[in-house]
Design an enzyme around this catalytic site. Sequence first.
Site, mmCIF file in Angstrom:
data_model
loop_
_atom_site.group_PDB
_atom_site.id
_atom_site.type_symbol
_atom_site.label_atom_id
_atom_site.label_comp_id
_atom_site.label_asym_id
_atom_site.label_seq_id
_atom_site.Cartn_x
_atom_site.Cartn_y
_atom_site.Cartn_z
ATOM 1 C CG ASN A 9 -1.902 0.889 1.220
ATOM 2 O OD1 ASN A 9 -1.603 2.074 0.782
ATOM 3 N ND2 ASN A 9 -3.120 0.825 1.743
ATOM 4 C CE LYS A 12 -1.628 -0.214 6.575
ATOM 5 N NZ LYS A 12 -1.603 -1.698 6.495
ATOM 6 C CG ASP A 68 -1.437 -9.210 10.637
ATOM 7 O OD1 ASP A 68 -1.984 -8.731 9.741
ATOM 8 O OD2 ASP A 68 -1.837 -10.390 11.156
ATOM 9 C CG ASP A 152 -12.868 2.183 11.328
ATOM 10 O OD1 ASP A 152 -12.201 1.648 12.243
ATOM 11 O OD2 ASP A 152 -12.352 3.163 10.318
ATOM 12 C CE LYS A 172 -9.162 4.027 12.633
ATOM 13 N NZ LYS A 172 -9.529 3.287 11.218
ATOM 14 C CG HIS A 177 -5.684 -0.473 16.272
ATOM 15 N ND1 HIS A 177 -6.567 0.487 15.906
ATOM 16 C CD2 HIS A 177 -5.478 -1.095 15.003
ATOM 17 C CE1 HIS A 177 -7.041 0.120 14.759
ATOM 18 N NE2 HIS A 177 -6.442 -0.929 14.176
HETATM 19 P P1 IMP Z 1 -4.391 -4.893 8.625
HETATM 20 O O1 IMP Z 1 -3.503 -5.812 9.119
HETATM 21 O O2 IMP Z 1 -4.304 -3.692 8.915
HETATM 22 O O3 IMP Z 1 -4.729 -5.338 7.107
HETATM 23 O O4 IMP Z 1 -5.873 -5.274 9.171
HETATM 24 C C1 IMP Z 1 -6.567 -6.555 9.074
HETATM 25 C C2 IMP Z 1 -7.995 -6.087 9.105
HETATM 26 O O5 IMP Z 1 -8.419 -5.876 10.562
HETATM 27 C C3 IMP Z 1 -8.533 -5.319 8.320
HETATM 28 O O6 IMP Z 1 -8.820 -5.742 6.822
HETATM 29 C C4 IMP Z 1 -9.649 -4.684 8.912
HETATM 30 O O7 IMP Z 1 -10.851 -5.800 8.701
HETATM 31 C C5 IMP Z 1 -9.510 -4.962 10.462
HETATM 32 N N1 IMP Z 1 -8.889 -3.518 10.962
HETATM 33 C C6 IMP Z 1 -7.678 -3.243 11.327
HETATM 34 N N2 IMP Z 1 -7.347 -1.957 11.519
HETATM 35 C C7 IMP Z 1 -8.699 -1.347 11.578
HETATM 36 C C8 IMP Z 1 -9.320 -0.013 11.853
HETATM 37 O O8 IMP Z 1 -8.567 0.820 12.066
HETATM 38 N N3 IMP Z 1 -10.749 -0.009 11.535
HETATM 39 C C9 IMP Z 1 -11.363 -1.205 11.366
HETATM 40 N N4 IMP Z 1 -10.998 -2.276 10.962
HETATM 41 C C10 IMP Z 1 -9.680 -2.305 11.093
#
Ligand code: IMP
Length: 193
Positions: A9, A12, A68, A152, A172, A177
């Site tokens: 990405n 990012k 992750d 969200d 946000k 996190h």
């Molecule tokens: P990733 O590891 O950042 O790709 O997150 C994996 C999955 O967790 C995403 O596809 C979302 O479904 C969920 N997720 C992670 N961070 C967020 C957030 O900040 N808001 C909402 N969903 C999140």
Amino acid sequence: MKVCFASHNANKVKELNEMVPDHISILGLEELGIKEDIEESGKTLEENSLIKARYVFEKHKIPVIADDSGLVVHALNGEPGVYSARYAGPEKNDDMNMDLLLKNLETVSDRSAAFQTVISYIDESGQLNQFKGEIQGKIIDVKKGNNGFGYDPIFQPIGYEGTFAELSSDLKNRISHRARAVHKLLEYLRQEL
Ligand code: IMP
């Protein structure tokens, strides 16, 4: 000093580049010629971020950052957790994921949940450090708000009136996190590099 962020990405990658000290230059996977998706076969956020970091380190022997994230719902023994993106199936559809989660919580009164991020950082000598960020909140009954992505619209952080999808992206991005894990990583990098 060049550090890879194991992500396809470009946004990012750019965002992290703007946050690190000037003498660190962040390269995305594309810039290293890695086109394939790295398989996330781990059972925890720690394992998955490590798998991604290690994959790049083995190939290029440069420092690597990988992250992750997932949503942990306490009444569901931590589900969807590491499977957050594909909770309702391989389509990785946000609405389907939220609908399934709301269905699984229909008769559940404990709605407490947390978003978590784990960042793995492997330095040039191969040493691993992991940084965890978390924000606690609850899962509400109906989707609210249009900002953001993923879960969200149904996640309301403790101490805030609205869901993540109702907060400004600025706010946000300060309390999330991910922001908390990145903050810990940056503190470490400032001391070490
Ligand atoms: P990733 O590891 O950042 O790709 O997150 C994996 C999955 O967790 C995403 O596809 C979302 O479904 C969920 N997720 C992670 N961070 C967020 C957030 O900040 N808001 C909402 N969903 C999140």
